[in-house]
Design a protein around this motif. Structure first.
Motif, PDB file in Angstrom:
ATOM      1  N   PHE A 167       0.859  -1.185   0.000  1.00  0.00           N
ATOM      2  CA  PHE A 167       0.000   0.000   0.000  1.00  0.00           C
ATOM      3  C   PHE A 167       0.894   1.235   0.000  1.00  0.00           C
ATOM      4  O   PHE A 167       1.783   1.357   0.845  1.00  0.00           O
ATOM      5  N   SER A 168       0.659   2.148  -0.926  1.00  0.00           N
ATOM      6  CA  SER A 168       1.459   3.355  -1.033  1.00  0.00           C
ATOM      7  C   SER A 168       1.426   4.144   0.279  1.00  0.00           C
ATOM      8  O   SER A 168       0.414   4.183   0.981  1.00  0.00           O
ATOM      9  N   GLU A 169       2.556   4.772   0.595  1.00  0.00           N
ATOM     10  CA  GLU A 169       2.640   5.580   1.812  1.00  0.00           C
ATOM     11  C   GLU A 169       1.623   6.708   1.811  1.00  0.00           C
ATOM     12  O   GLU A 169       1.125   7.120   2.852  1.00  0.00           O
ATOM     13  N   THR A 170       1.288   7.195   0.627  1.00  0.00           N
ATOM     14  CA  THR A 170       0.393   8.355   0.529  1.00  0.00           C
ATOM     15  C   THR A 170      -1.051   8.028   0.883  1.00  0.00           C
ATOM     16  O   THR A 170      -1.860   8.945   1.049  1.00  0.00           O
ATOM     17  N   GLN A 172      -1.925   5.798   3.493  1.00  0.00           N
ATOM     18  CA  GLN A 172      -1.999   5.135   4.791  1.00  0.00           C
ATOM     19  C   GLN A 172      -3.081   5.726   5.692  1.00  0.00           C
ATOM     20  O   GLN A 172      -3.785   5.008   6.397  1.00  0.00           O
ATOM     21  N   THR A 211      -3.145   1.892 -14.581  1.00  0.00           N
ATOM     22  CA  THR A 211      -3.820   1.825 -13.285  1.00  0.00           C
ATOM     23  C   THR A 211      -5.134   1.082 -13.447  1.00  0.00           C
ATOM     24  O   THR A 211      -6.018   1.500 -14.189  1.00  0.00           O
ATOM     25  N   PHE A 223      -4.703   0.268  -8.546  1.00  0.00           N
ATOM     26  CA  PHE A 223      -3.437  -0.432  -8.350  1.00  0.00           C
ATOM     27  C   PHE A 223      -2.670  -0.575  -9.655  1.00  0.00           C
ATOM     28  O   PHE A 223      -3.247  -0.534 -10.743  1.00  0.00           O
ATOM     29  N   GLN A 224      -1.356  -0.722  -9.523  1.00  0.00           N
ATOM     30  CA  GLN A 224      -0.457  -0.956 -10.649  1.00  0.00           C
ATOM     31  C   GLN A 224       0.472  -2.115 -10.303  1.00  0.00           C
ATOM     32  O   GLN A 224       0.574  -2.514  -9.136  1.00  0.00           O
ATOM     33  N   THR A 226       4.404  -3.125 -10.392  1.00  0.00           N
ATOM     34  CA  THR A 226       5.751  -2.571 -10.534  1.00  0.00           C
ATOM     35  C   THR A 226       6.754  -3.554  -9.956  1.00  0.00           C
ATOM     36  O   THR A 226       6.646  -3.944  -8.789  1.00  0.00           O
ATOM     37  N   LYS A 231       1.033  -2.699  -6.354  1.00  0.00           N
ATOM     38  CA  LYS A 231       1.077  -1.521  -5.512  1.00  0.00           C
ATOM     39  C   LYS A 231      -0.270  -0.803  -5.552  1.00  0.00           C
ATOM     40  O   LYS A 231      -0.724  -0.367  -6.619  1.00  0.00           O
ATOM     41  N   THR A 233      -2.325   2.239  -5.226  1.00  0.00           N
ATOM     42  CA  THR A 233      -1.919   3.635  -5.394  1.00  0.00           C
ATOM     43  C   THR A 233      -2.910   4.642  -4.853  1.00  0.00           C
ATOM     44  O   THR A 233      -2.536   5.740  -4.458  1.00  0.00           O
ATOM     45  N   ASP A 234      -4.211   4.276  -4.854  1.00  0.00           N
ATOM     46  CA  ASP A 234      -5.200   5.221  -4.326  1.00  0.00           C
ATOM     47  C   ASP A 234      -6.463   4.493  -3.899  1.00  0.00           C
ATOM     48  O   ASP A 234      -6.782   3.406  -4.390  1.00  0.00           O
TER      49      ASP A 234
END
Length: 239
Positions: A167-170, A172, A211, A223-224, A226, A231, A233-234
């Motif tokens: 999960f992206s840090e952005t 959390q 995405t 998600f993407q 990589t 990952k 992403t949002d």
């Protein structure tokens, strides 16, 4: 030529699940611990119909692929486990496009709930889209239904993907807020996306800048892929 027999089936219940669309639903039951709540329809909303069901750890759900019936069926289907291009007979597959549109799933029995005259049955490990109509429920009987010597060669052809999910840090903080309402959200997203729900021909790509989006509960998940990792992403709350 014999005239085909016609039978009438009536939905006895419907099931509420986190899966709001067909995309990304696990291809078989119990590949994710997604919970479902079965609500019985008028005429079948009788708790006596479930007397003794607590004796069984698992249940068979028989249901209708209601979103696919109008599309009809063919005698051969493209099989995702064969790469998405090879075909096999519809009756040698678990395809949702079938002559009679009937599916079956074995799920964990989590118990009966009765409130304000409404009988509900909670199950776990579902692979059904939200609102799927059920036509029957049967107990899973281990000595009869489990066949230890059973085999298939699908894993030798194409194993089910098992990618790491991050999960992206952005996101959390958003994730923490979501889990106040849906405590199993992170685990569910991880279980669903680790199986790489992309089309079969895309699953060989370990880098994919597109995405993809899937709706779980009331959350739109982006998600993407990589470096072979999924990952997230949002996360977007839907209205």
């Amino acid at each position: 030529m014999n005239t085909p027999q016609l039978f009438s089936l009536e939905a006895i219940a419907s099931i509420a699940t986190p899966f709001k669309q067909k995309f990304a639903i696990p291809r078989q039951p119990n590949l994710a611990n997604a919970q479902g709540v079965i609500t019985f329809k008028e005429g079948f909303n009788d708790i006596n119909m479930l007397k003794g069901i607590e004796n069984y750890s698992h249940l068979w759900l028989l249901f209708i692929f209601h979103q696919n019936i109008e599309r009809g069926w063919k005698n051969t289907v493209k099989a995702p486990r064969l790469g998405g291009n090879s075909t096999m007979g519809v009756l040698a597959s678990r395809s949702t496009h079938r002559p009679n549109g009937i599916g079956m799933s074995v799920v964990k029995n989590k118990g009966v709930v009765s409130s304000n005259g409404q009988t509900k049955l909670v199950v776990e490990g579902v692979d059904l889209v939200n609102g799927t109509p059920l036509i029957d429920i049967k107990p899973y009987i281990a000595y009869a239904d489990s066949v230890p010597s059973a085999s298939d060669n699908l894993d030798s052809i194409k194993p089910i993907p098992n990618r790491d999910v991050l999960f992206s840090e952005t996101i959390q903080q958003t994730l923490a807020e979501i889990e106040k309402k849906h405590r199993d959200f992170s685990a569910l997203v991880t279980a669903v996306l680790s199986q790489d729900p992309r089309p079969a021909y895309k699953q060989k790509l370990d880098n994919d800048d597109k995405t993809y989006r899937v709706t779980l509960y009331d959350i739109d998940v982006g998600f993407q892929i990589t470096d072979a990792v999924v990952k997230v992403t949002d996360l977007v709350h839907l209205g």
